[in-house]
Motif scaffolding. Structure first.
Motif, PDB file in Angstrom:
ATOM      1  N   GLU B 179      -5.603   3.030   0.317  1.00 48.16           N
ATOM      2  CA  GLU B 179      -4.175   2.993   0.644  1.00 48.16           C
ATOM      3  C   GLU B 179      -3.581   1.607   0.398  1.00 48.16           C
ATOM      4  O   GLU B 179      -2.486   1.475  -0.147  1.00 48.16           O
ATOM      5  CB  GLU B 179      -4.001   3.394   2.105  1.00 48.16           C
ATOM      6  CG  GLU B 179      -2.599   3.854   2.417  1.00 48.16           C
ATOM      7  CD  GLU B 179      -2.435   4.183   3.891  1.00 48.16           C
ATOM      8  OE1 GLU B 179      -3.401   4.691   4.506  1.00 48.16           O
ATOM      9  OE2 GLU B 179      -1.346   3.910   4.423  1.00 48.16           O
ATOM     10  N   ALA B 182      -3.352   0.995  -3.259  1.00 50.47           N
ATOM     11  CA  ALA B 182      -2.274   1.779  -3.858  1.00 50.47           C
ATOM     12  C   ALA B 182      -0.959   1.010  -3.806  1.00 50.47           C
ATOM     13  O   ALA B 182      -0.164   1.054  -4.754  1.00 50.47           O
ATOM     14  CB  ALA B 182      -2.141   3.121  -3.142  1.00 50.47           C
ATOM     15  N   ASP B 186       1.223   0.109  -7.001  1.00 52.82           N
ATOM     16  CA  ASP B 186       2.638   0.499  -7.084  1.00 52.82           C
ATOM     17  C   ASP B 186       3.511  -0.702  -7.453  1.00 52.82           C
ATOM     18  O   ASP B 186       4.454  -0.578  -8.240  1.00 52.82           O
ATOM     19  CB  ASP B 186       3.125   1.080  -5.750  1.00 52.82           C
ATOM     20  CG  ASP B 186       2.533   2.461  -5.474  1.00 52.82           C
ATOM     21  OD1 ASP B 186       1.924   3.033  -6.398  1.00 52.82           O
ATOM     22  OD2 ASP B 186       2.675   2.953  -4.349  1.00 52.82           O
ATOM     23  N   GLU B 228      -8.396   4.373  -9.517  1.00 52.25           N
ATOM     24  CA  GLU B 228      -6.947   4.338  -9.672  1.00 52.25           C
ATOM     25  C   GLU B 228      -6.463   3.073 -10.391  1.00 52.25           C
ATOM     26  O   GLU B 228      -5.446   3.090 -11.086  1.00 52.25           O
ATOM     27  CB  GLU B 228      -6.259   4.470  -8.309  1.00 52.25           C
ATOM     28  CG  GLU B 228      -6.132   5.913  -7.857  1.00 52.25           C
ATOM     29  CD  GLU B 228      -5.193   6.693  -8.754  1.00 52.25           C
ATOM     30  OE1 GLU B 228      -5.694   7.267  -9.760  1.00 52.25           O
ATOM     31  OE2 GLU B 228      -3.992   6.735  -8.489  1.00 52.25           O
ATOM     32  N   GLY B 286      -6.418  10.628  -8.702  1.00 54.04           N
ATOM     33  CA  GLY B 286      -5.254  10.090  -8.007  1.00 54.04           C
ATOM     34  C   GLY B 286      -4.062  10.046  -8.928  1.00 54.04           C
ATOM     35  O   GLY B 286      -4.130  10.428 -10.099  1.00 54.04           O
TER      36      GLY B 286
END
Lengths: 122, 420
Positions: B179, B182, B186, B228, B286
Protein backbone atom coordinates in the motif's frame (compact mmCIF):
# COMPACT_ATOMS: atom_id res chain seq x y z
CA UNK A 1 8.57 10.90 20.50
CA UNK A 2 5.33 12.00 22.09
CA UNK A 3 2.01 12.37 20.32
CA UNK A 4 -1.32 13.54 21.62
CA UNK A 5 -4.27 11.55 20.40
CA UNK A 6 -7.21 13.94 20.48
CA UNK A 7 -10.48 12.05 20.55
CA UNK A 8 -13.45 13.64 18.83
CA UNK A 9 -16.89 12.22 19.47
CA UNK A 10 -20.35 12.66 18.03
CA UNK A 11 -23.43 13.80 20.00
CA UNK A 12 -24.48 10.14 19.79
CA UNK A 13 -21.23 9.04 21.45
CA UNK A 14 -21.71 11.52 24.26
CA UNK A 15 -25.32 10.37 24.73
CA UNK A 16 -24.15 6.76 24.86
CA UNK A 17 -22.08 7.48 27.95
CA UNK A 18 -25.19 7.61 30.13
CA UNK A 19 -27.75 5.74 28.04
CA UNK A 20 -28.86 2.66 29.99
CA UNK A 21 -28.58 0.41 26.94
CA UNK A 22 -25.46 1.84 25.40
CA UNK A 23 -23.28 2.90 28.30
CA UNK A 24 -21.97 -0.59 29.02
CA UNK A 25 -20.58 -1.26 25.52
CA UNK A 26 -19.45 2.37 25.23
CA UNK A 27 -17.28 2.24 28.34
CA UNK A 28 -16.14 -1.30 27.66
CA UNK A 29 -14.77 -0.15 24.33
CA UNK A 30 -12.79 2.71 25.87
CA UNK A 31 -11.55 0.57 28.76
CA UNK A 32 -10.23 -2.04 26.35
CA UNK A 33 -8.51 0.58 24.22
CA UNK A 34 -6.93 2.51 27.08
CA UNK A 35 -6.06 -0.78 28.78
CA UNK A 36 -4.19 -2.00 25.71
CA UNK A 37 -2.12 1.20 25.49
CA UNK A 38 -1.48 1.09 29.19
CA UNK A 39 -0.35 -2.52 28.96
CA UNK A 40 2.03 -1.55 26.16
CA UNK A 41 3.47 1.08 28.51
CA UNK A 42 2.91 3.98 26.10
CA UNK A 43 0.72 6.31 28.08
CA UNK A 44 2.35 9.47 29.36
CA UNK A 45 -0.94 10.94 30.56
CA UNK A 46 -4.49 11.43 29.46
CA UNK A 47 -8.07 12.04 30.48
CA UNK A 48 -11.61 11.72 29.32
CA UNK A 49 -13.56 14.95 29.35
CA UNK A 50 -17.13 15.63 30.31
CA UNK A 51 -19.46 16.44 27.44
CA UNK A 52 -19.49 19.67 25.44
CA UNK A 53 -22.59 20.88 27.31
CA UNK A 54 -20.31 21.35 30.35
CA UNK A 55 -17.85 23.57 28.49
CA UNK A 56 -17.36 27.23 29.22
CA UNK A 57 -15.62 29.46 26.71
CA UNK A 58 -13.71 32.51 27.83
CA UNK A 59 -12.26 35.37 25.79
CA UNK A 60 -10.55 38.57 26.88
CA UNK A 61 -11.22 41.50 24.54
CA UNK A 62 -10.22 45.07 25.30
CA UNK A 63 -9.49 44.02 28.85
CA UNK A 64 -13.00 42.64 29.33
CA UNK A 65 -13.86 39.03 29.99
CA UNK A 66 -16.46 37.53 27.73
CA UNK A 67 -17.80 34.22 28.97
CA UNK A 68 -19.94 31.91 26.84
CA UNK A 69 -21.55 28.64 27.63
CA UNK A 70 -20.50 25.71 25.50
CA UNK A 71 -18.48 25.40 22.34
CA UNK A 72 -19.32 27.97 19.68
CA UNK A 73 -20.40 25.97 16.73
CA UNK A 74 -22.90 23.19 16.39
CA UNK A 75 -20.23 20.89 15.00
CA UNK A 76 -20.71 17.20 14.42
CA UNK A 77 -17.62 16.30 16.40
CA UNK A 78 -16.57 17.57 19.80
CA UNK A 79 -13.55 16.98 21.97
CA UNK A 80 -14.20 13.98 24.20
CA UNK A 81 -10.78 13.27 25.67
CA UNK A 82 -7.09 12.96 24.95
CA UNK A 83 -4.09 10.83 25.72
CA UNK A 84 -0.39 11.55 25.28
CA UNK A 85 1.62 8.50 24.21
CA UNK A 86 5.30 7.83 23.70
CA UNK A 87 5.91 5.96 20.41
CA UNK A 88 8.70 5.94 17.81
CA UNK A 89 6.88 7.66 14.95
CA UNK A 90 3.68 8.92 13.35
CA UNK A 91 2.86 5.55 11.79
CA UNK A 92 2.85 3.86 15.19
CA UNK A 93 0.72 6.68 16.62
CA UNK A 94 -1.73 6.30 13.72
CA UNK A 95 -1.92 2.54 14.32
CA UNK A 96 -2.95 3.18 17.93
CA UNK A 97 -5.35 5.98 16.97
CA UNK A 98 -7.11 3.56 14.62
CA UNK A 99 -8.00 1.38 17.60
CA UNK A 100 -9.88 4.17 19.41
CA UNK A 101 -13.65 3.56 19.55
CA UNK A 102 -14.37 7.09 18.29
CA UNK A 103 -12.24 6.50 15.16
CA UNK A 104 -15.25 4.58 13.85
CA UNK A 105 -17.89 7.18 14.73
CA UNK A 106 -16.04 10.52 14.63
CA UNK A 107 -12.27 10.98 14.40
CA UNK A 108 -8.93 11.07 16.16
CA UNK A 109 -6.50 13.91 15.62
CA UNK A 110 -2.84 12.95 15.99
CA UNK A 111 -0.40 15.72 16.91
CA UNK A 112 3.25 15.61 17.85
CA UNK A 113 3.89 17.16 21.26
CA UNK A 114 6.33 20.06 21.09
CA UNK A 115 9.76 19.13 22.37
CA UNK A 116 10.87 21.04 25.47
CA UNK A 117 11.93 24.59 24.60
CA UNK A 118 15.66 25.08 24.51
CA UNK A 119 17.07 28.38 25.70
CA UNK A 120 17.76 30.65 22.74
CA UNK A 121 21.49 30.78 22.08
CA UNK A 122 23.54 33.53 20.56
CA UNK B 1 27.05 25.66 -23.09
CA UNK B 2 26.57 21.96 -22.72
CA UNK B 3 24.24 20.21 -25.03
CA UNK B 4 21.65 18.80 -22.65
CA UNK B 5 20.48 16.14 -25.08
CA UNK B 6 24.03 14.83 -25.49
CA UNK B 7 24.30 11.28 -24.02
CA UNK B 8 27.47 12.14 -22.13
CA UNK B 9 25.74 15.14 -20.59
CA UNK B 10 22.80 12.93 -19.62
CA UNK B 11 25.16 10.38 -18.04
CA UNK B 12 26.93 13.08 -16.04
CA UNK B 13 23.60 14.58 -15.02
CA UNK B 14 22.32 11.19 -13.88
CA UNK B 15 25.45 10.54 -11.83
CA UNK B 16 25.19 13.98 -10.23
CA UNK B 17 21.49 13.66 -9.42
CA UNK B 18 21.90 10.08 -8.17
CA UNK B 19 24.66 11.12 -5.79
CA UNK B 20 22.73 14.19 -4.72
CA UNK B 21 19.57 12.21 -3.95
CA UNK B 22 21.51 9.66 -1.93
CA UNK B 23 23.13 12.39 0.15
CA UNK B 24 19.88 14.28 0.71
CA UNK B 25 18.34 11.02 1.90
CA UNK B 26 21.23 10.40 4.31
CA UNK B 27 21.09 13.91 5.75
CA UNK B 28 17.31 14.04 5.91
CA UNK B 29 17.11 10.65 7.66
CA UNK B 30 19.26 12.23 10.34
CA UNK B 31 16.68 14.76 11.49
CA UNK B 32 13.79 14.68 8.96
CA UNK B 33 14.73 18.14 7.73
CA UNK B 34 14.68 17.84 3.94
CA UNK B 35 14.89 21.57 3.29
CA UNK B 36 18.07 21.86 5.35
CA UNK B 37 19.60 18.87 3.55
CA UNK B 38 18.81 20.45 0.18
CA UNK B 39 20.22 23.73 1.38
CA UNK B 40 23.47 22.05 2.34
CA UNK B 41 23.85 20.16 -0.95
CA UNK B 42 22.19 22.37 -3.56
CA UNK B 43 25.30 24.28 -4.57
CA UNK B 44 27.33 21.09 -4.81
CA UNK B 45 24.75 19.70 -7.25
CA UNK B 46 24.92 22.82 -9.41
CA UNK B 47 28.72 22.61 -9.37
CA UNK B 48 28.59 18.94 -10.39
CA UNK B 49 26.12 19.63 -13.21
CA UNK B 50 28.56 22.21 -14.57
CA UNK B 51 31.79 20.30 -14.05
CA UNK B 52 31.09 16.64 -14.73
CA UNK B 53 29.92 16.85 -18.34
CA UNK B 54 33.28 18.50 -19.13
CA UNK B 55 35.69 16.82 -16.70
CA UNK B 56 33.99 13.46 -16.49
CA UNK B 57 32.25 11.82 -13.56
CA UNK B 58 34.53 11.38 -10.54
CA UNK B 59 35.22 7.92 -9.18
CA UNK B 60 33.09 8.47 -6.10
CA UNK B 61 30.40 10.98 -7.06
CA UNK B 62 29.10 11.15 -3.49
CA UNK B 63 32.53 11.89 -2.01
CA UNK B 64 33.01 14.68 -4.57
CA UNK B 65 29.66 16.21 -3.70
CA UNK B 66 30.36 15.95 0.03
CA UNK B 67 33.71 17.67 -0.34
CA UNK B 68 32.26 20.52 -2.36
CA UNK B 69 29.30 20.86 -0.02
CA UNK B 70 31.62 21.05 2.98
CA UNK B 71 33.77 23.69 1.39
CA UNK B 72 30.78 25.78 0.41
CA UNK B 73 29.34 25.46 3.88
CA UNK B 74 32.61 26.64 5.37
CA UNK B 75 33.23 29.48 3.00
CA UNK B 76 29.90 31.00 2.36
CA UNK B 77 27.99 32.93 4.95
CA UNK B 78 25.52 30.13 5.45
CA UNK B 79 22.89 30.23 8.09
CA UNK B 80 24.39 28.91 11.25
CA UNK B 81 21.58 26.42 11.68
CA UNK B 82 22.31 24.73 8.36
CA UNK B 83 26.00 24.46 9.15
CA UNK B 84 25.41 23.06 12.59
CA UNK B 85 23.01 20.55 11.19
CA UNK B 86 24.71 19.38 8.05
CA UNK B 87 28.39 19.67 8.71
CA UNK B 88 28.96 16.95 11.30
CA UNK B 89 26.92 14.48 9.28
CA UNK B 90 28.68 15.41 6.04
CA UNK B 91 32.04 15.13 7.79
CA UNK B 92 31.17 11.76 9.18
CA UNK B 93 30.14 10.56 5.75
CA UNK B 94 33.26 11.91 4.14
CA UNK B 95 35.60 10.34 6.68
CA UNK B 96 37.91 8.61 6.95
CA UNK B 97 38.48 7.60 3.36
CA UNK B 98 36.12 9.28 0.92
CA UNK B 99 37.16 6.90 -1.85
CA UNK B 100 35.95 3.78 -0.13
CA UNK B 101 33.43 4.96 2.44
CA UNK B 102 30.08 3.56 1.56
CA UNK B 103 27.07 5.76 1.13
CA UNK B 104 23.97 3.85 2.09
CA UNK B 105 21.08 4.31 -0.29
CA UNK B 106 18.12 5.56 1.73
CA UNK B 107 16.29 7.09 -1.20
CA UNK B 108 13.49 4.54 -1.03
CA UNK B 109 12.79 5.46 2.60
CA UNK B 110 12.76 9.11 1.60
CA UNK B 111 10.38 8.49 -1.30
CA UNK B 112 8.05 6.58 1.03
CA UNK B 113 8.10 9.54 3.42
CA UNK B 114 7.31 11.94 0.56
CA UNK B 115 4.32 9.79 -0.45
CA UNK B 116 3.15 9.14 3.11
CA UNK B 117 -0.64 9.27 3.56
CA UNK B 118 -0.12 12.21 5.94
CA UNK B 119 1.31 14.26 3.03
CA UNK B 120 -0.99 16.12 0.62
CA UNK B 121 -1.47 13.85 -2.41
CA UNK B 122 -0.99 16.74 -4.86
CA UNK B 123 2.42 17.50 -3.35
CA UNK B 124 3.81 13.95 -3.54
CA UNK B 125 4.95 13.81 -7.16
CA UNK B 126 6.55 17.29 -7.12
CA UNK B 127 8.17 16.47 -3.79
CA UNK B 128 9.77 13.26 -5.03
CA UNK B 129 11.04 14.92 -8.21
CA UNK B 130 12.64 17.70 -6.23
CA UNK B 131 13.97 15.80 -3.26
CA UNK B 132 15.30 12.70 -5.02
CA UNK B 133 16.46 14.20 -8.32
CA UNK B 134 17.08 17.80 -7.32
CA UNK B 135 14.79 19.18 -10.05
CA UNK B 136 14.10 22.84 -9.37
CA UNK B 137 10.64 24.09 -8.46
CA UNK B 138 10.28 26.24 -11.59
CA UNK B 139 10.73 23.26 -13.89
CA UNK B 140 8.38 21.12 -11.84
CA UNK B 141 5.82 23.93 -11.94
CA UNK B 142 6.06 24.03 -15.76
CA UNK B 143 5.50 20.29 -16.01
CA UNK B 144 2.46 20.46 -13.73
CA UNK B 145 1.15 23.66 -15.36
CA UNK B 146 1.29 25.50 -12.05
CA UNK B 147 2.59 28.92 -11.14
CA UNK B 148 6.19 28.60 -9.89
CA UNK B 149 5.38 30.52 -6.72
CA UNK B 150 2.42 28.25 -5.96
CA UNK B 151 4.55 25.16 -6.59
CA UNK B 152 7.35 26.45 -4.36
CA UNK B 153 4.87 27.08 -1.61
CA UNK B 154 3.36 23.64 -1.91
CA UNK B 155 6.83 22.09 -1.69
CA UNK B 156 7.88 24.18 1.29
CA UNK B 157 4.68 23.30 3.15
CA UNK B 158 5.05 19.59 2.43
CA UNK B 159 8.68 19.56 3.60
CA UNK B 160 7.73 21.38 6.79
CA UNK B 161 5.06 18.77 7.41
CA UNK B 162 7.48 15.89 6.88
CA UNK B 163 9.85 17.52 9.34
CA UNK B 164 7.20 18.21 11.97
CA UNK B 165 4.55 15.50 11.95
CA UNK B 166 6.83 12.81 13.34
CA UNK B 167 7.64 10.63 10.33
CA UNK B 168 10.58 8.30 10.62
CA UNK B 169 12.36 7.14 7.48
CA UNK B 170 11.92 3.44 8.00
CA UNK B 171 10.75 0.83 5.54
CA UNK B 172 7.25 -0.37 6.40
CA UNK B 173 6.68 -3.99 7.33
CA UNK B 174 5.90 -6.44 4.54
CA UNK B 175 2.16 -6.23 5.26
CA UNK B 176 2.10 -2.46 4.75
CA UNK B 177 4.65 -2.28 1.95
CA UNK B 178 2.33 -2.82 -1.05
CA UNK B 179 0.00 0.00 0.00
CA UNK B 180 2.79 2.42 0.88
CA UNK B 181 4.68 1.60 -2.31
CA UNK B 182 1.50 2.08 -4.33
CA UNK B 183 1.41 5.71 -3.18
CA UNK B 184 4.98 6.21 -4.42
CA UNK B 185 4.16 4.57 -7.76
CA UNK B 186 1.05 6.74 -8.12
CA UNK B 187 3.15 9.84 -7.55
CA UNK B 188 5.68 8.76 -10.18
CA UNK B 189 2.90 8.01 -12.64
CA UNK B 190 1.42 11.45 -11.98
CA UNK B 191 4.79 12.97 -12.93
CA UNK B 192 4.80 10.90 -16.10
CA UNK B 193 1.17 11.29 -17.10
CA UNK B 194 1.19 15.04 -17.00
CA UNK B 195 4.29 15.12 -19.14
CA UNK B 196 3.07 12.47 -21.56
CA UNK B 197 -0.14 14.23 -22.40
CA UNK B 198 1.80 17.26 -23.51
CA UNK B 199 4.85 15.63 -25.07
CA UNK B 200 4.25 17.06 -28.52
CA UNK B 201 2.88 20.41 -27.53
CA UNK B 202 4.99 23.50 -28.05
CA UNK B 203 7.08 24.05 -24.98
CA UNK B 204 7.04 20.36 -24.10
CA UNK B 205 10.63 20.68 -22.91
CA UNK B 206 9.12 20.96 -19.45
CA UNK B 207 7.92 17.36 -19.60
CA UNK B 208 9.34 15.13 -16.89
CA UNK B 209 8.61 11.76 -18.49
CA UNK B 210 12.29 10.83 -18.57
CA UNK B 211 12.60 11.63 -14.88
CA UNK B 212 9.53 9.53 -14.06
CA UNK B 213 11.03 6.55 -15.92
CA UNK B 214 14.29 7.10 -14.09
CA UNK B 215 12.55 7.03 -10.69
CA UNK B 216 10.62 3.88 -11.56
CA UNK B 217 13.87 2.23 -12.66
CA UNK B 218 15.40 3.17 -9.33
CA UNK B 219 12.55 1.49 -7.45
CA UNK B 220 12.76 -1.63 -9.60
CA UNK B 221 16.45 -1.86 -8.72
CA UNK B 222 15.84 -1.34 -5.01
CA UNK B 223 12.77 -3.58 -4.77
CA UNK B 224 13.36 -6.32 -7.35
CA UNK B 225 10.59 -8.46 -5.82
CA UNK B 226 7.81 -5.88 -6.20
CA UNK B 227 5.88 -6.68 -9.39
CA UNK B 228 3.90 -3.43 -9.43
CA UNK B 229 7.09 -1.36 -9.70
CA UNK B 230 8.04 -3.39 -12.77
CA UNK B 231 4.50 -2.97 -14.06
CA UNK B 232 4.69 0.81 -13.78
CA UNK B 233 8.09 0.96 -15.47
CA UNK B 234 6.82 -1.27 -18.30
CA UNK B 235 3.70 0.87 -18.71
CA UNK B 236 5.69 4.06 -19.03
CA UNK B 237 8.18 2.48 -21.44
CA UNK B 238 5.36 1.25 -23.73
CA UNK B 239 3.90 4.75 -23.81
CA UNK B 240 7.24 6.48 -24.31
CA UNK B 241 8.12 3.99 -27.08
CA UNK B 242 5.25 5.32 -29.19
CA UNK B 243 6.31 8.93 -28.92
CA UNK B 244 7.71 9.25 -32.44
CA UNK B 245 4.63 7.60 -33.94
CA UNK B 246 2.11 9.95 -32.37
CA UNK B 247 2.68 12.70 -34.90
CA UNK B 248 3.23 12.46 -38.65
CA UNK B 249 5.86 14.43 -40.51
CA UNK B 250 3.57 17.43 -40.80
CA UNK B 251 3.02 17.35 -37.05
CA UNK B 252 -0.50 15.98 -37.33
CA UNK B 253 -1.91 13.73 -34.64
CA UNK B 254 -1.91 10.00 -35.43
CA UNK B 255 -4.29 7.86 -33.35
CA UNK B 256 -2.91 4.66 -31.88
CA UNK B 257 -4.89 2.42 -34.24
CA UNK B 258 -3.29 4.10 -37.25
CA UNK B 259 0.25 4.40 -35.95
CA UNK B 260 3.04 2.77 -37.90
CA UNK B 261 4.51 0.14 -35.54
CA UNK B 262 7.88 0.55 -37.25
CA UNK B 263 8.12 3.94 -35.59
CA UNK B 264 7.75 2.47 -32.12
CA UNK B 265 11.02 2.33 -30.18
CA UNK B 266 11.91 -1.37 -30.25
CA UNK B 267 14.44 -1.22 -27.43
CA UNK B 268 11.88 0.25 -25.07
CA UNK B 269 9.18 -2.19 -26.16
CA UNK B 270 11.46 -5.19 -25.64
CA UNK B 271 12.46 -3.96 -22.20
CA UNK B 272 8.82 -3.39 -21.29
CA UNK B 273 7.80 -6.88 -22.43
CA UNK B 274 10.64 -8.38 -20.37
CA UNK B 275 9.60 -6.42 -17.29
CA UNK B 276 6.00 -7.50 -17.63
CA UNK B 277 6.98 -11.17 -17.87
CA UNK B 278 9.29 -10.85 -14.88
CA UNK B 279 6.54 -9.11 -12.90
CA UNK B 280 4.06 -11.87 -13.66
CA UNK B 281 6.38 -14.44 -12.03
CA UNK B 282 5.69 -12.88 -8.63
CA UNK B 283 2.07 -13.98 -8.95
CA UNK B 284 0.71 -10.72 -7.53
CA UNK B 285 -1.30 -8.91 -10.16
CA UNK B 286 -2.05 -5.22 -9.74
CA UNK B 287 -3.14 -2.04 -11.41
CA UNK B 288 0.10 -1.14 -13.15
CA UNK B 289 0.78 -4.63 -14.45
CA UNK B 290 -2.75 -4.58 -15.78
CA UNK B 291 -2.28 -1.25 -17.56
CA UNK B 292 1.06 -2.41 -18.93
CA UNK B 293 -0.56 -5.61 -20.19
CA UNK B 294 -3.13 -3.48 -22.04
CA UNK B 295 -0.29 -1.63 -23.73
CA UNK B 296 1.33 -4.95 -24.53
CA UNK B 297 -1.82 -6.07 -26.37
CA UNK B 298 -1.61 -2.93 -28.52
CA UNK B 299 2.02 -3.64 -29.26
CA UNK B 300 1.15 -7.19 -30.37
CA UNK B 301 -0.67 -5.60 -33.30
CA UNK B 302 2.75 -5.02 -34.84
CA UNK B 303 3.30 -8.78 -35.04
CA UNK B 304 -0.23 -10.04 -35.74
CA UNK B 305 -1.60 -7.13 -37.75
CA UNK B 306 -4.76 -7.30 -35.66
CA UNK B 307 -5.88 -5.84 -32.37
CA UNK B 308 -7.00 -8.50 -29.88
CA UNK B 309 -10.18 -6.88 -28.58
CA UNK B 310 -11.12 -9.91 -26.51
CA UNK B 311 -7.88 -9.69 -24.52
CA UNK B 312 -8.29 -5.94 -24.10
CA UNK B 313 -11.82 -6.37 -22.79
CA UNK B 314 -10.66 -8.93 -20.22
CA UNK B 315 -7.83 -6.68 -19.06
CA UNK B 316 -10.03 -3.60 -18.80
CA UNK B 317 -12.58 -5.59 -16.79
CA UNK B 318 -9.78 -6.45 -14.38
CA UNK B 319 -8.46 -2.91 -14.37
CA UNK B 320 -11.73 -1.29 -13.30
CA UNK B 321 -11.78 -3.57 -10.26
CA UNK B 322 -8.32 -2.30 -9.28
CA UNK B 323 -8.60 1.44 -9.75
CA UNK B 324 -11.43 3.93 -9.77
CA UNK B 325 -9.59 5.91 -12.44
CA UNK B 326 -12.05 7.30 -14.96
CA UNK B 327 -9.45 6.62 -17.65
CA UNK B 328 -9.93 2.90 -17.04
CA UNK B 329 -13.73 3.19 -17.37
CA UNK B 330 -13.40 5.21 -20.56
CA UNK B 331 -10.84 2.82 -22.07
CA UNK B 332 -13.09 -0.12 -21.32
CA UNK B 333 -16.09 1.56 -22.93
CA UNK B 334 -14.15 2.21 -26.14
CA UNK B 335 -13.09 -1.43 -26.32
CA UNK B 336 -16.70 -2.54 -25.73
CA UNK B 337 -17.84 -0.33 -28.58
CA UNK B 338 -15.08 -1.54 -30.90
CA UNK B 339 -16.00 -5.12 -30.08
CA UNK B 340 -19.55 -4.51 -31.31
CA UNK B 341 -21.46 -3.28 -28.27
CA UNK B 342 -21.57 0.51 -28.60
CA UNK B 343 -24.95 0.89 -26.83
CA UNK B 344 -23.70 -0.80 -23.68
CA UNK B 345 -20.51 1.27 -23.93
CA UNK B 346 -22.51 4.50 -24.10
CA UNK B 347 -24.62 3.46 -21.12
CA UNK B 348 -21.41 2.74 -19.21
CA UNK B 349 -19.99 6.16 -20.03
CA UNK B 350 -23.24 7.81 -18.97
CA UNK B 351 -23.03 6.04 -15.63
CA UNK B 352 -19.82 7.80 -14.61
CA UNK B 353 -20.35 10.52 -12.02
CA UNK B 354 -20.94 13.75 -13.96
CA UNK B 355 -18.90 15.87 -11.61
CA UNK B 356 -15.82 13.86 -12.42
CA UNK B 357 -16.04 14.04 -16.20
CA UNK B 358 -17.97 17.12 -17.28
CA UNK B 359 -14.74 18.86 -18.35
CA UNK B 360 -12.80 15.67 -19.14
CA UNK B 361 -11.95 15.74 -22.83
CA UNK B 362 -11.35 11.96 -23.27
CA UNK B 363 -14.86 11.25 -21.97
CA UNK B 364 -16.41 13.41 -24.68
CA UNK B 365 -14.19 11.87 -27.36
CA UNK B 366 -15.14 8.38 -26.22
CA UNK B 367 -18.84 9.25 -26.19
CA UNK B 368 -18.55 10.60 -29.73
CA UNK B 369 -16.78 7.44 -30.87
CA UNK B 370 -19.34 5.12 -29.27
CA UNK B 371 -22.30 7.18 -30.51
CA UNK B 372 -20.96 7.04 -34.07
CA UNK B 373 -20.54 3.26 -33.88
CA UNK B 374 -24.09 3.05 -32.53
CA UNK B 375 -25.30 4.85 -35.66
CA UNK B 376 -26.17 8.07 -33.83
CA UNK B 377 -24.36 10.50 -36.11
CA UNK B 378 -25.84 13.84 -35.03
CA UNK B 379 -25.39 13.01 -31.36
CA UNK B 380 -21.79 11.99 -32.03
CA UNK B 381 -21.11 15.32 -33.75
CA UNK B 382 -22.45 17.18 -30.71
CA UNK B 383 -20.17 15.26 -28.37
CA UNK B 384 -17.25 15.86 -30.69
CA UNK B 385 -17.80 19.61 -30.67
CA UNK B 386 -17.75 19.53 -26.91
CA UNK B 387 -14.52 17.52 -27.00
CA UNK B 388 -12.92 20.03 -29.38
CA UNK B 389 -13.83 22.86 -27.05
CA UNK B 390 -12.04 21.05 -24.23
CA UNK B 391 -8.86 20.22 -26.20
CA UNK B 392 -5.82 22.39 -25.56
CA UNK B 393 -3.47 20.49 -27.89
CA UNK B 394 -3.61 22.07 -31.38
CA UNK B 395 -2.76 18.86 -33.26
CA UNK B 396 -5.47 16.88 -31.50
CA UNK B 397 -7.97 19.70 -32.01
CA UNK B 398 -7.19 19.69 -35.72
CA UNK B 399 -7.59 15.92 -35.82
CA UNK B 400 -10.94 16.03 -34.05
CA UNK B 401 -12.14 18.84 -36.31
CA UNK B 402 -11.16 16.68 -39.29
CA UNK B 403 -13.24 13.81 -37.90
CA UNK B 404 -16.16 16.19 -37.58
CA UNK B 405 -15.90 17.17 -41.23
CA UNK B 406 -15.95 13.55 -42.35
CA UNK B 407 -19.04 11.40 -42.17
CA UNK B 408 -18.42 10.76 -38.54
CA UNK B 409 -15.68 10.90 -35.94
CA UNK B 410 -12.96 8.32 -35.68
CA UNK B 411 -11.12 7.10 -32.63
CA UNK B 412 -8.34 9.28 -31.38
CA UNK B 413 -5.68 7.86 -29.12
CA UNK B 414 -8.11 6.67 -26.50
CA UNK B 415 -5.96 3.81 -25.41
CA UNK B 416 -2.95 5.81 -24.44
CA UNK B 417 -1.93 5.96 -20.83
CA UNK B 418 -4.82 5.86 -18.47
CA UNK B 419 -4.80 9.09 -16.56
CA UNK B 420 -7.20 10.76 -14.22
Amino acid sequence: MQFMLIFKETPGDFAARTDPHQSQPYWAGWSAFIGAMSEAGLIVNGDGLQGPQTATILQVRDGKRIVHDGPFAETKEQLGGYVVIEVPDLDTAIDWAAKAPCAHTASVEVRPVMPPMTAPSA
Amino acid sequence: MNNHADPSYRAAEQAARNGYGKLVAILAAHDQDIAAAEDALGEALVAALNAWPVQGVPQSPEAWLVTVARNRLKNAARSRAVRLLAEPELMRRAMPDPETSDFPDRRLQLMLACAHPAIDAAARAPLILQVILGIDAARIARAFLTEPSAMSQRLVRAKARIRDVGLRYELPGPEDMPERLAAVLDAIYAAFGDGYDRLEMPGAHGALTGEAIWLARLIVEMLPDEPEAKGLLALMLYCAARRAARRDQEGRFVPLAEQNPKLWDRTMVIEAEGLLIAAARAGRFGRYQCEAAIQSVHVQRAATGQLNLQALRTLYDLLVTRTDSIGARIGRAVVMADAGDPDAALADLEAIDRQRIAAHQPWWVARAHCARLAGRGPQAAGFLRQAIALTDDDAIRAYLAGSLDEAGPDTPDMRGPVTG
